[in-house]
Design a protein around this motif. Structure first.
Motif, PDB file in Angstrom:
ATOM      1  N   ARG A   1       0.833  -1.216   0.000  1.00 48.68           N
ATOM      2  CA  ARG A   1       0.000   0.000   0.000  1.00 48.68           C
ATOM      3  C   ARG A   1       0.863   1.259   0.000  1.00 48.68           C
ATOM      4  O   ARG A   1       0.582   2.212  -0.717  1.00 48.68           O
TER       5      ARG A   1
ATOM      6  N   THR B   1       2.415   1.606  -3.410  1.00 55.78           N
ATOM      7  CA  THR B   1       1.391   2.026  -4.371  1.00 55.78           C
ATOM      8  C   THR B   1       1.086   3.501  -4.201  1.00 55.78           C
ATOM      9  O   THR B   1       0.943   4.230  -5.189  1.00 55.78           O
ATOM     10  N   GLY B   2       1.010   3.961  -2.960  1.00 51.94           N
ATOM     11  CA  GLY B   2       0.755   5.388  -2.709  1.00 51.94           C
ATOM     12  C   GLY B   2       1.869   6.264  -3.248  1.00 51.94           C
ATOM     13  O   GLY B   2       1.612   7.305  -3.873  1.00 51.94           O
TER      14      GLY B   2
ATOM     15  N   LEU C   1       3.949   5.491  -5.659  1.00 49.69           N
ATOM     16  CA  LEU C   1       3.906   5.408  -7.124  1.00 49.69           C
ATOM     17  C   LEU C   1       2.810   6.299  -7.695  1.00 49.69           C
ATOM     18  O   LEU C   1       3.038   7.027  -8.661  1.00 49.69           O
ATOM     19  N   ARG C   2       1.630   6.272  -7.072  1.00 47.40           N
ATOM     20  CA  ARG C   2       0.541   7.138  -7.537  1.00 47.40           C
ATOM     21  C   ARG C   2       0.935   8.610  -7.417  1.00 47.40           C
ATOM     22  O   ARG C   2       0.652   9.415  -8.304  1.00 47.40           O
ATOM     23  N   GLY C   3       1.567   8.965  -6.315  1.00 42.41           N
ATOM     24  CA  GLY C   3       2.005  10.349  -6.132  1.00 42.41           C
ATOM     25  C   GLY C   3       3.013  10.767  -7.186  1.00 42.41           C
ATOM     26  O   GLY C   3       2.935  11.864  -7.742  1.00 42.41           O
TER      27      GLY C   3
ATOM     28  N   VAL D   1       3.484   9.428 -10.212  1.00 47.20           N
ATOM     29  CA  VAL D   1       2.835   9.500 -11.530  1.00 47.20           C
ATOM     30  C   VAL D   1       1.984  10.756 -11.625  1.00 47.20           C
ATOM     31  O   VAL D   1       2.008  11.471 -12.638  1.00 47.20           O
ATOM     32  N   GLY D   2       1.240  11.069 -10.568  1.00 50.39           N
ATOM     33  CA  GLY D   2       0.418  12.288 -10.563  1.00 50.39           C
ATOM     34  C   GLY D   2       1.261  13.540 -10.697  1.00 50.39           C
ATOM     35  O   GLY D   2       0.908  14.459 -11.452  1.00 50.39           O
TER      36      GLY D   2
END
Length: 157
Positions: free
Chosen positions: A81, A84-85, A87-89, A91-92
């Motif tokens: 988790r 993933t957080g 990675l999302r940050g 990419v964003g």
């Protein structure tokens, strides 16, 4: 008691030495290989023997049911988790940066295009004025050449 049987060899297996005869497996109602030890290669080290004697543990699943772990997520799930957080940050952030720089570039191009349009409109206006003035001059020349009241100056040149 039953009489001792000669050792049986599994079909397809080669004998260990030339002196060991190959025997066929007897099919006497019992499944082939029941209570049969297949002669094979001896282990080369003590570690291999220990590994063979040790009971095999079942593979651990990546996500075990929460009831087995006392109701909370496992350490692996927490790390997944968190990763993933992050990675999302990332990419964003990359997308925001890309779209922001593209918007700024388009804004700059829009300004340059606006200035070019204003310049083109001013040039078109100047050309219209020049054409109007040329038509006026052409009309004046036509009037002068069509007038018979003025003396003919062509012949005196």
């Amino acid at each position: 008691m039953a009489a001792p049987r000669p050792p049986r060899v599994v079909p397809g297996e080669a004998s260990e030495s030339d002196s060991e005869p190959e025997l066929l497996v007897e099919t006497s109602g019992e499944p082939p290989g029941a209570g049969l030890k297949v002669p094979g290669e001896a282990s080369e080290t003590d570690e291999e023997e220990e590994e063979q004697r040790r009971p095999k543990t079942p593979p651990v699943l990546a996500e075990e049911p929460a009831a087995l772990w006392g109701g909370g997520p496992s350490l692996l799930q927490q790390r997944l988790r968190e990763g993933t957080g992050r990675l999302r940050g990332a990419v964003g952030s990359a997308l925001r940066h890309s779209y922001g720089s593209a918007a700024r570039s388009l804004g700059g191009l829009g300004g340059a295009l606006g200035r070019a349009q204003v310049t083109a409109a001013a040039a078109a206006h100047c050309l219209r004025l020049a054409r109007r003035d040329l038509r006026a001059v052409a009309d004046t020349i036509d009037i002068v050449t069509a007038c018979h009241l003025l003396p003919d100056i062509r012949g005196q040149l």
